[in-house]
Design an enzyme around this catalytic site. Sequence first.
Site, mmCIF file in Angstrom:
data_model
loop_
_atom_site.group_PDB
_atom_site.id
_atom_site.type_symbol
_atom_site.label_atom_id
_atom_site.label_comp_id
_atom_site.label_asym_id
_atom_site.label_seq_id
_atom_site.Cartn_x
_atom_site.Cartn_y
_atom_site.Cartn_z
ATOM 1 N N GLN A 173 0.839 -1.204 0.000
ATOM 2 C CA GLN A 173 0.000 0.000 0.000
ATOM 3 C C GLN A 173 0.879 1.261 0.000
ATOM 4 O OE1 GLN A 173 -1.943 -1.559 3.559
ATOM 5 N NE2 GLN A 173 -3.924 -1.181 2.623
ATOM 6 N N ASP A 205 -10.466 7.704 5.282
ATOM 7 C CA ASP A 205 -9.557 6.726 5.874
ATOM 8 C C ASP A 205 -8.248 7.398 6.300
ATOM 9 O OD1 ASP A 205 -9.089 3.777 6.171
ATOM 10 O OD2 ASP A 205 -7.438 4.159 4.792
ATOM 11 N N GLU A 249 -11.482 9.251 10.099
ATOM 12 C CA GLU A 249 -10.799 8.328 11.010
ATOM 13 C C GLU A 249 -9.544 9.042 11.516
ATOM 14 O OE1 GLU A 249 -8.840 3.848 11.051
ATOM 15 O OE2 GLU A 249 -8.531 5.144 9.328
ATOM 16 N N ASP A 317 -12.296 -2.718 12.230
ATOM 17 C CA ASP A 317 -10.884 -3.016 12.485
ATOM 18 C C ASP A 317 -10.725 -3.737 13.817
ATOM 19 O OD1 ASP A 317 -9.754 -1.989 10.161
ATOM 20 O OD2 ASP A 317 -9.852 0.056 10.932
HETATM 21 C C1 GLC Z 1 -7.893 2.305 8.071
HETATM 22 C C2 GLC Z 1 -8.943 1.247 7.882
HETATM 23 C C3 GLC Z 1 -8.281 -0.100 7.896
HETATM 24 C C4 GLC Z 1 -7.244 -0.166 6.812
HETATM 25 C C5 GLC Z 1 -6.253 0.989 6.920
HETATM 26 C C6 GLC Z 1 -5.423 1.122 5.677
HETATM 27 O O1 GLC Z 1 -7.318 2.242 9.334
HETATM 28 O O2 GLC Z 1 -9.952 1.371 8.830
HETATM 29 O O3 GLC Z 1 -9.212 -1.127 7.752
HETATM 30 O O4 GLC Z 1 -6.539 -1.375 6.867
HETATM 31 O O5 GLC Z 1 -6.899 2.223 7.089
HETATM 32 O O6 GLC Z 1 -6.202 1.593 4.607
#
Ligand code: GLC
Length: 529
Positions: A173, A205, A249, A317
């Site tokens: 990622q 996110d 978040e 999560d």
């Molecule tokens: C956030 C999401 C989680 C994901 C991460 C990376 O924390 O809630 O599920 O793995 O971002 O995108």
Amino acid sequence: MRATQTGDLWWKTAVVYCLDVQTFYDSNGDGIGDFAGLSERLDHLVELGVTVVWLMPFYPTADVDDGYDITDFYTVDPRLGTLGDFVEFMRSARSRGLRVIADLVVNHTSAKHPWFQSSRSSVDSQYRDWYVWRDEPGPEKPGDVVFPDRETSIWTKDRKAGQYYLHRFYRSQPDLNVANPAVRDEIARIIGFWMELGLSGFRVDAVPFLLETSGIEGGAGDLPQPHEYLRDLRAFLGRRSGDAILLGEVNLPFEQARTFFGDEDGDELTMLFDFPTMQAMFLGLAREDAGPIRSALLARPETPGDSQWAVFVRNHDELTLDKLSGAERQEVFTAFGPDEGMQVYGRGLRRRLPTMVGGDGRRVRLAYSLMMSLPGTPTLFYGEEIGMGENLDLPGRMAVRTPMQWQAGEMGGFSTAPNAGALCRPFPAKPYSPDEVNVVAQRHDPGTRCSRSCGNGFGVTANVPSWAGARCPCWTTTFRQCWPTAVTGAAERCCSATTSVPPPRRCGCRSPNSLPAPVASICSTDQPS
Ligand code: GLC
Ligand code: CA
């Protein structure tokens, strides 16, 4: 808040329901939930009193992080349907008065995204600067690695590129470089695209990581004010749709988190998840003492004008306990997840609430009654309304992302696939399997959460009338909720403590501290004059 404002400040009186299309309802028997299936199940949400659906990522993905690693931001994962199915879903949701928000995951892409593939292929690629490259690993502090189960650094050398790239999450990622104006333009384009298809906003996110530019060479110069960027994003969203929201978040201590509202101006994120209060709630439940919850609510900063906290018991999560002290976290682990296999990343639990409290329905009702009466917008994770458990045989956070349990039987009414082996994920075992825990059974049981609100849905006639709940009028206006206000003595203790917290200034309450103690009377439908 005046009753006349509930329409235009819709997020303040919303009930948000988070679901993953993949695990909600499979319409074509391939074992994978899809948009056509979700469209068929919307009545369930309406009857629960849900007003906003939050879709977890539904875009094409390399699927290393369950959809949070996107390979194309502009369409639907073909396993879930087509853009046409998405638009039909949006139309169906709107016709039932439901709003829809979606995950906006733009801190990073999948390493398989064509942008990254081009970026790594040559320094001359037009996408080279879309990611964060350095000859040597960049700065890194303890705790920077978000997924310590699989990563030891946030910098990985890419052989083809001959350089290190930044990734706050898995190495698959890579982080986008928001200091690059072309990246910021593209993010706006993504937002604009989905807004045109009818969204009411986004769950954003990993916001602090998105704004972080310290690893970007020259980044600080290019993007001196990360919050300015967040303001720009919000303003852009507002131009496209005046009442759209950003629900962020931001898992940070209160004072730092508050800056993401835009401080006094409230011109950045519309809502933030209240991680500290959620964690305090679990400490309070473990101790059977409302003290931690009271302290969290007293410490919680007031939100600017139109902004609001979003409250939750559980999300998709790990149930993170990272803001508790080591000793406090251990208390919660001991009470609710003593086995190492129930824990994850050294900071959280991979269980759902009912299993944590040994299936004690009174404690489950207590937690949700409390959450529903807290100041803030309640946010539910699918399956909470029927008390679903988890499947610890699944890796990591997937334990709580099992298919929705609609009815008894091997397939749980989720799919008509030929056998359970064909399902995208296995159900939890007994006593939390679909045979024991499912929507249909709960609709017929007058003592359950679901039956109190559900009327007629997908051919099942409930034997109890709809039940209208209400929230403390000082905190928001009334709304229809699924959970009973019937509470145990413990709930009364909890709530009498929380009521001594003055409600927000703008609530219009005459005498905040004179609210009666038990939940049942806090949740009166009377509007204060
Ligand atoms: C956030 C999401 C989680 C994901 C991460 C990376 O924390 O809630 O599920 O793995 O971002 O995108
Ligand atoms: Ca399907």
